[in-house]
Design a protein around this motif. Structure first.
Motif, mmCIF file in Angstrom:
data_model
loop_
_atom_site.group_PDB
_atom_site.id
_atom_site.type_symbol
_atom_site.label_atom_id
_atom_site.label_comp_id
_atom_site.label_asym_id
_atom_site.label_seq_id
_atom_site.Cartn_x
_atom_site.Cartn_y
_atom_site.Cartn_z
ATOM 1 N N TYR A 13 0.835 -1.201 0.000
ATOM 2 C CA TYR A 13 0.000 0.000 0.000
ATOM 3 C C TYR A 13 0.870 1.252 0.000
ATOM 4 N N GLU A 14 2.048 1.097 0.633
ATOM 5 C CA GLU A 14 2.997 2.204 0.696
ATOM 6 C C GLU A 14 4.314 1.742 0.086
ATOM 7 N N ARG A 17 6.737 -0.336 2.135
ATOM 8 C CA ARG A 17 6.262 -1.491 2.918
ATOM 9 C C ARG A 17 5.548 -2.485 2.001
ATOM 10 N N PRO A 38 -2.294 -16.394 9.077
ATOM 11 C CA PRO A 38 -2.431 -15.477 10.198
ATOM 12 C C PRO A 38 -2.949 -14.111 9.779
ATOM 13 N N SER A 39 -3.523 -13.408 10.724
ATOM 14 C CA SER A 39 -3.984 -12.051 10.516
ATOM 15 C C SER A 39 -2.804 -11.201 10.043
ATOM 16 N N SER A 44 -6.846 -10.409 2.692
ATOM 17 C CA SER A 44 -7.839 -9.448 2.184
ATOM 18 C C SER A 44 -7.245 -8.600 1.066
ATOM 19 N N ARG A 48 -8.647 -7.377 -2.690
ATOM 20 C CA ARG A 48 -8.682 -5.999 -3.213
ATOM 21 C C ARG A 48 -7.997 -5.903 -4.571
ATOM 22 N N TYR A 54 -6.741 -1.868 -6.211
ATOM 23 C CA TYR A 54 -5.324 -1.520 -6.374
ATOM 24 C C TYR A 54 -4.763 -2.382 -7.493
HETATM 25 P P1 ADP Z 1 -5.183 -10.399 6.305
HETATM 26 O O1 ADP Z 1 -6.430 -10.303 5.464
HETATM 27 O O2 ADP Z 1 -4.371 -11.629 5.991
HETATM 28 O O3 ADP Z 1 -5.426 -10.255 7.763
HETATM 29 P P2 ADP Z 1 -4.564 -7.847 5.070
HETATM 30 O O4 ADP Z 1 -4.467 -8.132 3.614
HETATM 31 O O5 ADP Z 1 -5.789 -7.218 5.593
HETATM 32 O O6 ADP Z 1 -4.232 -9.189 5.878
HETATM 33 O O7 ADP Z 1 -3.341 -6.923 5.495
HETATM 34 C C1 ADP Z 1 -1.999 -7.215 5.138
HETATM 35 C C2 ADP Z 1 -1.130 -6.079 5.616
HETATM 36 O O8 ADP Z 1 -1.457 -4.911 4.878
HETATM 37 C C3 ADP Z 1 -1.307 -5.736 7.078
HETATM 38 O O9 ADP Z 1 -0.024 -5.458 7.611
HETATM 39 C C4 ADP Z 1 -2.141 -4.495 7.056
HETATM 40 O O10 ADP Z 1 -1.850 -3.680 8.157
HETATM 41 C C5 ADP Z 1 -1.725 -3.838 5.769
HETATM 42 N N1 ADP Z 1 -2.824 -3.036 5.189
HETATM 43 C C6 ADP Z 1 -4.071 -3.472 4.909
HETATM 44 N N2 ADP Z 1 -4.806 -2.498 4.340
HETATM 45 C C7 ADP Z 1 -4.012 -1.406 4.284
HETATM 46 C C8 ADP Z 1 -4.202 -0.077 3.788
HETATM 47 N N3 ADP Z 1 -5.360 0.317 3.241
HETATM 48 N N4 ADP Z 1 -3.153 0.777 3.902
HETATM 49 C C9 ADP Z 1 -1.979 0.383 4.411
HETATM 50 N N5 ADP Z 1 -1.723 -0.870 4.894
HETATM 51 C C10 ADP Z 1 -2.733 -1.751 4.820
#
Ligand code: ADP
Ligand code: ADP
Length: 229
Positions: A13-14, A17, A38-39, A44, A48, A54
């Motif tokens: 997203y950034e 990172r 894991p979370s 997710s 997206r 994205y």
């Molecule tokens: P999961 O669904 O496996 O729990 P996610 O795909 O939601 O994981 O998130 C993966 C990583 O991306 C996490 O570290 C989360 O904090 C980061 N993240 C998710 N959405 C955003 C966003 N919109 N902006 C920045 N970082 C994000």
């Protein structure tokens, strides 16, 4: 019956990172796959990218062999249905909310879709009738009731590819089992990607991918992965 392929996808997203690291997996046409892990693993995020909220930094996402970057937004939306964990409903009746899944259909088709959905056990067991108003953002319904309506709304759209993002994880286990049984019946032959935590949710998946740190850590059948533990 399109399949879904993630081919060596990098994404964050950034800029500084990175979340997905050369992620590759396939959901063959008509199969039910599960993404577990894991979370924070990036599950997710995969959803997206599939919806093109994205675009990947590198690599490709394919539906039916076509790079989704080359496909119109309308065509992509016609192929995909999503049930997110927390669905927002329209301030209207339960019946309208279900029929809305068929947004481009004729009135007669919408009517038929809502009547068809009304016989699914998880809708039949709703304490309210189809004519019940759900209120602002569905506030007059409990979380579980709302989610049942949202799932029906996506199913009546009859999408060739269905993404379930923890769609049943907030429900009690009886409702979850009702919904999963209906999903199995109406999603026979539909490419399904289920993001899940609970093993009960994915017991019948044809293939399970374990996602860790934005990569596929392992994959296999339910029994093969359990044997592994
Ligand atoms: P999961 O669904 O496996 O729990 P996610 O795909 O939601 O994981 O998130 C993966 C990583 O991306 C996490 O570290 C989360 O904090 C980061 N993240 C998710 N959405 C955003 C966003 N919109 N902006 C920045 N970082 C994000
Ligand atoms: P439509 O039924 O208009 O085609 P979609 O099926 O694309 O709409 O989405 C249904 C609902 O789910 C919308 O409210 C949309 O904002 C939301 N949504 C779509 N994709 C995602 C996603 N990847 N994560 C969370 N919510 C989503």
């Amino acid at each position: 019956r399109p399949g879904v392929v993630f081919d060596n996808v990098d994404f964050g997203y950034e800029r500084d990172r990175q979340i997905l690291h050369g992620l590759s997996f396939e959901a063959p046409a008509g199969k039910h796959i599960a993404l577990v892990g894991p979370s924070g693993a990036g599950k997710s995020t995969i959803g997206r990218l599939l919806f093109r909220f994205y675009d990947p930094w590198a690599g490709r996402v394919l539906i039916d062999g076509q790079d989704i970057a080359q496909v119109t937004q309308e065509s992509l939306r016609a192929h995909l249905g999503i049930v997110p964990q927390d669905s927002v409903l329209f301030n209207d009746t339960i019946g309208y909310n279900i029929a809305y899944g068929r947004e481009h259909a004729s009135d007669a088709e919408i009517e038929r879709a809502a009547r068809g959905a009304a016989i699914w056990p998880f809708i039949q067991k709703l304490p309210q009738g189809l004519e019940t108003e759900v209120g602002e953002r569905g506030l007059k319904l409990s979380g579980g009731e709302k989610q049942r309506v949202a799932i029906a709304r996506t199913l009546v759209k009859d999408p060739p590819v269905l993404l379930l993002d923890e769609a049943t994880s907030a429900l009690d286990s009886q409702t979850e089992q009702d919904i999963l049984a209906t999903l199995r019946r109406v999603s026979e032959g539909r490419t399904t990607l289920a993001i899940a935590h609970r093993l009960s949710t994915i017991a019948d998946a044809d293939l399970i991918y374990v996602i860790q740190d934005g990569r596929v850590a392992e994959h296999g059948s339910h029994t093969a992965l359990l044997r592994h533990d």
